[in-house]
Design a protein around this motif. Structure first.
Motif, PDB file in Angstrom:
ATOM      1  N   GLY A 111      16.576 -26.359  -1.400  1.00  7.33           N
ATOM      2  CA  GLY A 111      15.130 -26.208  -1.300  1.00  7.33           C
ATOM      3  C   GLY A 111      14.412 -26.468  -2.612  1.00  7.33           C
ATOM      4  N   ASP A 112      13.161 -26.048  -2.657  1.00 11.78           N
ATOM      5  CA  ASP A 112      12.313 -26.295  -3.818  1.00 11.78           C
ATOM      6  C   ASP A 112      12.731 -25.438  -5.012  1.00 11.78           C
ATOM      7  OD1 ASP A 112      10.939 -27.931  -2.118  1.00 11.78           O
ATOM      8  OD2 ASP A 112       9.156 -26.659  -1.962  1.00 11.78           O
ATOM      9  N   HIS A 177      16.467 -34.091  -9.267  1.00 11.16           N
ATOM     10  CA  HIS A 177      15.705 -33.059  -8.564  1.00 11.16           C
ATOM     11  C   HIS A 177      14.752 -33.591  -7.498  1.00 11.16           C
ATOM     12  CE1 HIS A 177      17.297 -30.245 -11.461  1.00 11.16           C
ATOM     13  NE2 HIS A 177      16.830 -30.988 -12.457  1.00 11.16           N
ATOM     14  N   GLY A 178      14.663 -34.900  -7.331  1.00 11.00           N
ATOM     15  CA  GLY A 178      13.788 -35.465  -6.306  1.00 11.00           C
ATOM     16  C   GLY A 178      12.367 -35.623  -6.791  1.00 11.00           C
ATOM     17  N   VAL A 196       7.089 -28.035 -10.256  1.00 11.07           N
ATOM     18  CA  VAL A 196       7.680 -27.797  -8.942  1.00 11.07           C
ATOM     19  C   VAL A 196       8.408 -29.059  -8.499  1.00 11.07           C
ATOM     20  CG1 VAL A 196       7.236 -27.102  -6.556  1.00 11.07           C
ATOM     21  CG2 VAL A 196       5.765 -26.251  -8.390  1.00 11.07           C
ATOM     22  N   CYS A 197       9.649 -28.916  -8.046  1.00 11.27           N
ATOM     23  CA  CYS A 197      10.452 -30.045  -7.592  1.00 11.27           C
ATOM     24  C   CYS A 197      11.037 -29.754  -6.210  1.00 11.27           C
ATOM     25  CB  CYS A 197      11.595 -30.333  -8.563  1.00 11.27           C
ATOM     26  SG  CYS A 197      11.069 -30.899 -10.203  1.00 11.27           S
ATOM     27  N   GLY A 198      11.209 -30.803  -5.422  1.00 10.72           N
ATOM     28  CA  GLY A 198      11.774 -30.660  -4.088  1.00 10.72           C
ATOM     29  C   GLY A 198      11.668 -31.958  -3.312  1.00 10.72           C
ATOM     30  N   ALA A 199      11.955 -31.886  -2.031  1.00  9.60           N
ATOM     31  CA  ALA A 199      11.992 -33.097  -1.213  1.00  9.60           C
ATOM     32  C   ALA A 199      10.599 -33.593  -0.840  1.00  9.60           C
ATOM     33  CB  ALA A 199      12.807 -32.834   0.058  1.00  9.60           C
ATOM     34  N   ASN A 200       9.651 -32.673  -0.656  1.00  8.52           N
ATOM     35  CA  ASN A 200       8.318 -33.064  -0.164  1.00  8.52           C
ATOM     36  C   ASN A 200       7.228 -32.478  -1.052  1.00  8.52           C
ATOM     37  OD1 ASN A 200       9.159 -34.431   2.410  1.00  8.52           O
ATOM     38  ND2 ASN A 200       9.994 -32.383   2.831  1.00  8.52           N
ATOM     39  N   ILE A 201       7.260 -32.856  -2.307  1.00 11.33           N
ATOM     40  CA  ILE A 201       6.292 -32.327  -3.263  1.00 11.33           C
ATOM     41  C   ILE A 201       5.065 -33.229  -3.321  1.00 11.33           C
ATOM     42  CG2 ILE A 201       5.881 -31.709  -5.669  1.00 11.33           C
ATOM     43  CD1 ILE A 201       7.815 -29.871  -4.118  1.00 11.33           C
ATOM     44  N   ARG A 202       3.915 -32.623  -3.124  1.00 10.07           N
ATOM     45  CA  ARG A 202       2.649 -33.359  -3.218  1.00 10.07           C
ATOM     46  C   ARG A 202       1.737 -32.706  -4.258  1.00 10.07           C
ATOM     47  NH1 ARG A 202       1.919 -37.183   0.633  1.00 10.07           N
ATOM     48  NH2 ARG A 202       3.369 -37.200   2.382  1.00 10.07           N
TER      49      ARG A 202
END
Length: 219
Positions: A111-112, A177-178, A196-202
């Motif tokens: 996760g994030d 970290h994506g 903040v890092c993750g798969a769907n960071i906007r």
């Protein structure tokens, strides 16, 4: 290979390496004492992070009271060290900082992750000056891959800087970290940052910083 225009980017980055390490120079203001209540109430709790980020069961590590040092870890270019971490020593070196708190949290599994920092600068003027320096240095690093050293080497590709409602932000892609977003704001003499890092960071970094500013401004 660097893309077209890389010579100009390299020159800007070299120039900003000197500017960032001396970012507090020439800024007047009354020194600010460390807040009596500490800084932990400004950083978001795990419950707050789950609410703001939409994560589930995010968990924070123990808070630390030291700046990071990406130059010592081997991150290059030197002028871009402040783009890939919060509370970077080379950004705050001459800002008259009197206190720092960093809180790292991660969502279980893949996760994030979020890194929050609160730094008390020498004065409100110093805090605003740091935001101006961030606009310049983060922008100058766009188009130049930032190679991060340390225990987990990675490469960052930075997107253009955005400034809204007094918050400076920059999205990026990290080889480990994506997708990430780094954001910085100020409340009086306190500079708050979130990465903040993750798969769907906007826009999650901005959301965290906005919530930290609200905490800092709360009576």
């Amino acid at each position: 290979m660097l893309r077209r225009g890389s010579h100009r980017s390299r020159c800007l980055v070299v120039l900003l390496a000197a500017v960032v390490t001396g970012c507090g120079g020439g800024v007047d203001g009354t020194p600010v004492a460390v807040p009596a209540g500490g800084l932990d109430s400004i950083a978001l709790s795990d419950v707050d992070l789950d609410d703001v980020l939409g994560t589930k069961g995010i968990q924070s590590e123990p808070d630390t009271g030291e700046t990071t040092d990406e130059l010592a870890a081997g991150t290059v270019p030197p002028g871009c060290t402040g783009t890939v971490r919060t509370a970077e020593a080379n950004v705050y070196r001459d800002a008259g900082a009197t206190a720092v708190l960093t809180r790292v949290a991660r969502e279980p599994g893949d996760g994030d992750s979020v890194e929050q920092s609160v730094v008390v600068a020498g004065s409100p003027q110093q805090a605003q000056h740091l935001l101006e320096i961030a606009k310049l240095s983060w922008s100058a690093c766009v188009g130049t891959p930032v190679r991060q050293g340390g225990d987990t080497p990675s490469t960052w590709d930075l997107e253009p800087v955005d400034v809204r409602d007094g918050i400076v932000s920059q999205r990026s892609t990290n080889s480990v970290h994506g997708h990430c977003q780094h954001a910085m704001g100020a409340a009086d003499a306190r500079v708050v940052e979130a990465l903040v890092c993750g798969a769907n960071i906007r826009n999650q970094g901005v959301a965290v910083v906005a919530a930290m500013i609200a905490n800092a401004d709360a009576p």
